[in-house]
Design a protein around this motif. Structure first.
Motif, PDB file in Angstrom:
ATOM      1  N   TRP A 188      -7.406   6.581  -3.835  1.00 19.37           N
ATOM      2  CA  TRP A 188      -6.681   7.241  -2.750  1.00 19.37           C
ATOM      3  C   TRP A 188      -7.631   7.842  -1.707  1.00 19.37           C
ATOM      4  O   TRP A 188      -8.668   8.396  -2.057  1.00 19.37           O
ATOM      5  CB  TRP A 188      -5.808   8.368  -3.282  1.00 19.37           C
ATOM      6  N   ILE A 189      -7.244   7.750  -0.434  1.00 17.87           N
ATOM      7  CA  ILE A 189      -7.900   8.506   0.632  1.00 17.87           C
ATOM      8  C   ILE A 189      -6.992   9.669   1.002  1.00 17.87           C
ATOM      9  O   ILE A 189      -5.794   9.479   1.239  1.00 17.87           O
ATOM     10  CB  ILE A 189      -8.151   7.642   1.883  1.00 17.87           C
ATOM     11  N   LYS A 190      -7.544  10.854   1.028  1.00 16.91           N
ATOM     12  CA  LYS A 190      -6.784  12.054   1.366  1.00 16.91           C
ATOM     13  C   LYS A 190      -7.054  12.471   2.807  1.00 16.91           C
ATOM     14  O   LYS A 190      -8.197  12.600   3.222  1.00 16.91           O
ATOM     15  CB  LYS A 190      -7.167  13.208   0.432  1.00 16.91           C
ATOM     16  N   MET A 192       0.862  -1.180   0.000  1.00 16.27           N
ATOM     17  CA  MET A 192       0.000   0.000   0.000  1.00 16.27           C
ATOM     18  C   MET A 192       0.904   1.236   0.000  1.00 16.27           C
ATOM     19  O   MET A 192       1.809   1.352   0.826  1.00 16.27           O
ATOM     20  CB  MET A 192      -0.885  -0.023   1.259  1.00 16.27           C
ATOM     21  N   THR A 193       0.667   2.137  -0.940  1.00 13.73           N
ATOM     22  CA  THR A 193       1.491   3.339  -1.022  1.00 13.73           C
ATOM     23  C   THR A 193       0.923   4.451  -0.154  1.00 13.73           C
ATOM     24  O   THR A 193      -0.259   4.771  -0.222  1.00 13.73           O
ATOM     25  CB  THR A 193       1.583   3.847  -2.476  1.00 13.73           C
ATOM     26  N   VAL A 194       1.800   5.031   0.680  1.00  8.87           N
ATOM     27  CA  VAL A 194       1.453   6.194   1.494  1.00  8.87           C
ATOM     28  C   VAL A 194       2.265   7.370   0.963  1.00  8.87           C
ATOM     29  O   VAL A 194       3.495   7.297   0.890  1.00  8.87           O
ATOM     30  CB  VAL A 194       1.780   5.971   2.984  1.00  8.87           C
ATOM     31  N   ARG A 195       1.584   8.420   0.554  1.00  7.49           N
ATOM     32  CA  ARG A 195       2.264   9.576  -0.033  1.00  7.49           C
ATOM     33  C   ARG A 195       2.070  10.788   0.873  1.00  7.49           C
ATOM     34  O   ARG A 195       0.946  11.148   1.232  1.00  7.49           O
ATOM     35  CB  ARG A 195       1.709   9.862  -1.428  1.00  7.49           C
ATOM     36  N   ALA A 251      -1.073  17.454   3.094  1.00 10.46           N
ATOM     37  CA  ALA A 251      -1.973  16.308   3.219  1.00 10.46           C
ATOM     38  C   ALA A 251      -1.209  15.002   3.068  1.00 10.46           C
ATOM     39  O   ALA A 251      -0.112  14.962   2.501  1.00 10.46           O
ATOM     40  CB  ALA A 251      -3.083  16.374   2.173  1.00 10.46           C
ATOM     41  N   MET A 252      -1.805  13.949   3.586  1.00 10.40           N
ATOM     42  CA  MET A 252      -1.290  12.598   3.427  1.00 10.40           C
ATOM     43  C   MET A 252      -2.287  11.805   2.594  1.00 10.40           C
ATOM     44  O   MET A 252      -3.498  11.926   2.794  1.00 10.40           O
ATOM     45  CB  MET A 252      -1.112  11.946   4.796  1.00 10.40           C
ATOM     46  N   TYR A 253      -1.793  10.991   1.655  1.00 11.52           N
ATOM     47  CA  TYR A 253      -2.647  10.191   0.790  1.00 11.52           C
ATOM     48  C   TYR A 253      -2.318   8.713   0.970  1.00 11.52           C
ATOM     49  O   TYR A 253      -1.145   8.336   1.052  1.00 11.52           O
ATOM     50  CB  TYR A 253      -2.435  10.562  -0.671  1.00 11.52           C
ATOM     51  N   VAL A 254      -3.344   7.885   1.022  1.00 13.73           N
ATOM     52  CA  VAL A 254      -3.164   6.442   1.155  1.00 13.73           C
ATOM     53  C   VAL A 254      -3.869   5.753  -0.010  1.00 13.73           C
ATOM     54  O   VAL A 254      -5.078   5.926  -0.203  1.00 13.73           O
ATOM     55  CB  VAL A 254      -3.741   5.930   2.489  1.00 13.73           C
ATOM     56  N   ASN A 255      -3.108   4.986  -0.794  1.00 10.22           N
ATOM     57  CA  ASN A 255      -3.688   4.251  -1.910  1.00 10.22           C
ATOM     58  C   ASN A 255      -4.255   2.937  -1.394  1.00 10.22           C
ATOM     59  O   ASN A 255      -3.514   2.043  -0.989  1.00 10.22           O
ATOM     60  CB  ASN A 255      -2.630   3.988  -2.976  1.00 10.22           C
ATOM     61  N   PRO A 270      -1.734  12.938  -5.792  1.00  9.16           N
ATOM     62  CA  PRO A 270      -2.571  12.161  -6.708  1.00  9.16           C
ATOM     63  C   PRO A 270      -3.617  13.067  -7.351  1.00  9.16           C
ATOM     64  O   PRO A 270      -3.996  14.102  -6.787  1.00  9.16           O
ATOM     65  CB  PRO A 270      -3.236  11.129  -5.786  1.00  9.16           C
ATOM     66  N   SER A 271      -4.104  12.676  -8.497  1.00 11.00           N
ATOM     67  CA  SER A 271      -5.139  13.449  -9.171  1.00 11.00           C
ATOM     68  C   SER A 271      -6.367  13.577  -8.273  1.00 11.00           C
ATOM     69  O   SER A 271      -6.766  12.616  -7.618  1.00 11.00           O
ATOM     70  CB  SER A 271      -5.522  12.773 -10.478  1.00 11.00           C
ATOM     71  N   SER A 272      -6.944  14.755  -8.246  1.00 12.04           N
ATOM     72  CA  SER A 272      -8.133  14.974  -7.416  1.00 12.04           C
ATOM     73  C   SER A 272      -9.285  14.066  -7.835  1.00 12.04           C
ATOM     74  O   SER A 272     -10.146  13.728  -7.032  1.00 12.04           O
ATOM     75  CB  SER A 272      -8.565  16.437  -7.488  1.00 12.04           C
ATOM     76  N   SER A 273      -9.276  13.662  -9.086  1.00 12.91           N
ATOM     77  CA  SER A 273     -10.341  12.784  -9.577  1.00 12.91           C
ATOM     78  C   SER A 273     -10.182  11.351  -9.083  1.00 12.91           C
ATOM     79  O   SER A 273     -11.093  10.532  -9.216  1.00 12.91           O
ATOM     80  CB  SER A 273     -10.364  12.791 -11.110  1.00 12.91           C
ATOM     81  N   ASP A 274      -9.010  11.055  -8.496  1.00 11.14           N
ATOM     82  CA  ASP A 274      -8.744   9.702  -8.003  1.00 11.14           C
ATOM     83  C   ASP A 274      -8.521   9.685  -6.492  1.00 11.14           C
ATOM     84  O   ASP A 274      -8.011   8.706  -5.950  1.00 11.14           O
ATOM     85  CB  ASP A 274      -7.517   9.122  -8.714  1.00 11.14           C
ATOM     86  N   ALA A 275      -8.915  10.774  -5.808  1.00  7.23           N
ATOM     87  CA  ALA A 275      -8.703  10.870  -4.360  1.00  7.23           C
ATOM     88  C   ALA A 275      -9.995  11.257  -3.650  1.00  7.23           C
ATOM     89  O   ALA A 275     -10.684  12.191  -4.053  1.00  7.23           O
ATOM     90  CB  ALA A 275      -7.612  11.887  -4.048  1.00  7.23           C
TER      91      ALA A 275
END
Length: 301
Positions: free
Chosen positions: A145-147, A118-121, A126-130, A285-290
């Protein structure tokens, strides 16, 4: 209860990356306990503090590094082990980077992310979790992604959220060294090998009641008091911190352990730092995918 769930969801990822389990600032001066010796100049303690200040300065100047390790912890759902590997950058004060995390153990049973990378960015704000394809096809409504916006997290999760925001916007590996400097409860253990290279081992123990204030930079007094109460409620009274510093005064290994008197919440975390100065490029990540985490909680506090 909602605040607890929100904080736990973010904290599990934050701590897994080994970024915020310890930090602090060097308060300067000398004294305290640990390390032995007298208060006169040249005591073992003062010599240790001098060496750790050098390590803090050298590590902070590097501004980036590769990181890998493993964190083991007990939770109400069972045991969990998290393997991590990635890169992190602290050139602008806060942490940015990409960390790949793989979780396993009884606590992950039934989780769509159990035993899967699982990628954590970590971005600036903000922090993003795929969460993967399964999440995207169900609760994610097409988004992977969860933002976790730091400002929103601080607002929704109270002191715990404010603390995580503080850590992610003010932290770096050098603060692990600075925490022991601030506590002055540290000793030099000796010279040891870390992945085939010589390093000096330092060890110290910090009271949880002191940890919140040492770790935090921007929290208010009220937030510090609330956070301190939350930490104490976990049943942890102390945290043991071991650091290894190489001949270039760079932190190369960090080991943290904490035991809970309540039988759950024990922590055993080992993180290695290498390839200091490595290039790190992080894009949101793209806003459309978060999806914002508040969409999963109904925006409740």
């Amino acid at each position: 209860m909602q605040k607890t769930r929100i904080a736990a969801a973010a904290a599990g990822v934050v701590l897994t990356a080994g970024l915020t389990a310890c930090g602090g600032s060097d308060s300067g001066g000398d004294g305290g306990s640990g390390g032995g010796g007298s208060k006169a100049g040249g005591s073992p303690l003062q010599g240790t503090l001098v060496e750790l200040r050098k390590a803090s300065t050298a590590t902070e100047k590097q501004q980036s590094a590769k990181v890998d390790g493993v964190q083991k912890q007990t939770t109400p759902q069972g045991d969990m082990s998290s393997d991590l590997k990635g890169v992190m950058d602290w050139s602008e004060g806060g942490v940015t980077g990409d960390i790949e995390v793989t979780q396993s153990g009884s606590a992950t049973k039934g989780s769509p992310m159990g035993n899967k990378p699982m990628t954590v960015r970590y971005a600036k704000d903000a922090m993003y979790v795929n969460m993967g394809d399964e999440f995207a096809s169900t609760a994610g409504k097409g988004k992977h992604w969860i933002k976790y916006d730091y400002d929103v997290l601080a607002e929704k999760a109270g002191a715990s959220g404010a603390f995580m925001k503080d850590q992610l916007q003010n932290n770096n590996p050098a603060r692990s060294v600075q925490l022991l400097l601030a506590s002055k409860k540290v000793k030099q253990v000796g010279s040891e090998q870390v992945r085939g290279k010589k390093a000096t081992h330092y060890s110290g123990t910090v009271k949880v009641s002191e940890l919140a204030k040492m770790q935090s930079k921007d929290l208010s007094e009220k937030e510090l008091q609330q956070l301190q109460q939350q930490l104490e409620q976990t049943g942890m009274t102390t945290e043991k911190i071991d650091l290894w510093v190489d001949d270039q005064d760079l932190l190369v290994k960090k080991w943290e352990t904490a035991k809970s008197t309540k039988g759950q919440g024990d922590l055993d975390s080992t993180v290695y730092y290498s390839d200091y100065g490595t290039e790190v490029n992080v894009e949101d990540p793209s806003s459309s995918d978060a999806m914002d985490f508040t969409e999963l909680t109904g925006g409740q506090s």
